[in-house]
Design a protein around this motif. Structure first.
Motif, PDB file in Angstrom:
ATOM      1  N   ASP A  50       5.158   6.126   3.897  1.00 30.11           N
ATOM      2  CA  ASP A  50       4.414   4.958   4.367  1.00 30.11           C
ATOM      3  C   ASP A  50       3.433   4.450   3.316  1.00 30.11           C
ATOM      4  N   VAL A  51       2.848   5.390   2.585  1.00 26.99           N
ATOM      5  CA  VAL A  51       1.821   5.060   1.596  1.00 26.99           C
ATOM      6  C   VAL A  51       2.093   5.857   0.327  1.00 26.99           C
ATOM      7  N   ALA A  52       1.884   5.231  -0.830  1.00 29.26           N
ATOM      8  CA  ALA A  52       1.957   5.942  -2.103  1.00 29.26           C
ATOM      9  C   ALA A  52       0.699   5.640  -2.905  1.00 29.26           C
ATOM     10  N   PHE A  53       0.218   6.637  -3.621  1.00 29.27           N
ATOM     11  CA  PHE A  53      -1.010   6.532  -4.415  1.00 29.27           C
ATOM     12  C   PHE A  53      -0.679   6.932  -5.847  1.00 29.27           C
ATOM     13  N   ASP A  54      -0.664   5.927  -6.744  1.00 31.21           N
ATOM     14  CA  ASP A  54      -0.324   6.146  -8.149  1.00 31.21           C
ATOM     15  C   ASP A  54      -1.590   6.325  -8.968  1.00 31.21           C
ATOM     16  N   THR A  55      -1.732   7.483  -9.583  1.00 31.33           N
ATOM     17  CA  THR A  55      -2.866   7.761 -10.452  1.00 31.33           C
ATOM     18  C   THR A  55      -2.420   7.960 -11.905  1.00 31.33           C
ATOM     19  N   VAL A  56      -1.160   7.606 -12.203  1.00 37.77           N
ATOM     20  CA  VAL A  56      -0.579   7.966 -13.501  1.00 37.77           C
ATOM     21  C   VAL A  56      -0.344   6.763 -14.413  1.00 37.77           C
ATOM     22  N   GLY A  57       0.364   5.721 -13.927  1.00 37.00           N
ATOM     23  CA  GLY A  57       0.598   4.578 -14.780  1.00 37.00           C
ATOM     24  C   GLY A  57       1.941   3.907 -14.579  1.00 37.00           C
TER      25      GLY A  57
END
Length: 333
Positions: free
Chosen positions: A216-223
């Protein structure tokens, strides 16, 4: 006082320990804090490499995260008094001095009370990453109970608190790591499923774990590369929040076909553009997190502590990319 000053842009050698005068109150609503610890964040290393946000700001003191004891208050302060323990995210971007120092001055409204049960070193690891993860998951994505969320780099500074905040919201957490030790670490934080991206295909793994539904949700902390991959594993009408510029090579047709909502998160914006209401909201986030830390529903992982004079070494360790949680400088008593 002792301070670590960024004398120019470049490698960690531009961070020099100097003796300089203690900062003085500038406004009647300011407080002066004897710093006990300063958190190190990846943004610090980027500013050192590329330059701070403001022109003609060098030499500069880096470090947004700080903890310490109030030693002086302005005439118009109302909440805090001498002797109070505080934590905060303030300075370090080139305009106001940061927290790689023994003392700092900041607006009373920005500093938040730190419960006695939370030690200064641990708390210094928190402000920037806690606010970032909270705003990304709760304010941008509106994550709620029963949803599934993919958190990239779950063993990192932002990732390790994002996992815990997602679990507090009642979400099912899938996270990515680079090795088996980090996999065990994130499981201890509450991650439901772990993907070792060095051994597994991200898209295939997420779709298998979600039985073809996606998250449902994705959190990108990489690039950018991870951002592009992630578009394909979010369910229709899902949410993707990223901390970084997605780049110019995004296939937006994937996001459009899935009716995805894309959000950008930069918790530094209120500091860069003087947004008092947003700063107040971030203070409220720290207050809420202090409660979670006090009740041990939330934990901050400090992988290494170093004395103030070894700030350059701390930057080197972060740039090697293998740190779990956070590195903290012990700046004073």
């Amino acid at each position: 006082m002792k301070a670590v000053v960024m004398t120019g842009t470049g490698d960690p050698s531009v961070l020099q320990v100097v003796e300089q005068g203690e900062p003085q109150l500038q406004q009647p609503t300011d407080i002066k804090v004897q710093l006990h610890a300063a958190g190190i964040n990846p943004v610090d290393t980027k500013l050192r490499q590329r330059g701070v946000f403001f022109e003609d700001a060098l030499p500069a003191i880096l470090g947004c995260d700080g903890t310490g004891t109030v030693v002086e208050t302005g005439e118009q302060t109302t909440r805090l008094k001498v002797g109070d323990r505080v934590w905060f995210c303030h300075g370090g971007l080139g305009r106001e001095p940061g927290n790689y120092a023994e003392y700092t001055v900041l607006p009373e409204a920005v500093a938040r009370p730190l419960p006695d049960a939370i030690d200064f070193t641990t708390a210094a690891a928190g402000p920037l990453v806690l606010i970032t993860a909270w705003e990304a998951l709760y304010d941008r994505a509106r994550l709620h109970k029963g949803q599934s969320v993919l958190i990239h780099a779950g063993a990192g500074g932002v990732g390790h608190v994002a996992i815990q905040l997602a679990k507090l919201a009642g979400a099912r957490v899938i996270t990515t790591v680079s090795d088996d030790d980090k996999a065990e670490f994130v499981r201890q934080l509450g991650a439901d499923k772990v993907i070792n991206y060095q051994k597994e295909n991200l898209v295939e793994a997420v779709m298998e774990l979600s039985k073809g539904y996606g998250v449902d949700v994705a959190f990108d902390t990489v690039g950018p590369a991870v951002f592009n991959q992630t578009l394909s594993v979010i369910t229709h009408y899902g949410q993707l929040v990223t901390l970084l510029d997605p780049g110019k090579e995004v296939d937006w047709s994937v996001a459009r076909q899935r009716n995805l909502s894309i959000s950008l998160e930069l918790m530094l914006t209120p500091m860069l553009t003087d947004l008092p209401q947003a700063r107040a909201h971030q203070g409220e986030i720290l207050d809420r997190c202090a409660g979670y830390l006090h009740s041990e529903q939330l934990k901050l992982h400090v992988s290494k502590t170093l004395p103030l004079a070894e700030a350059a070494q701390a930057h080197q360790l972060i740039e090697q990319g293998h740190t779990r949680g956070k590195i903290v400088l012990q700046t004073g008593v």
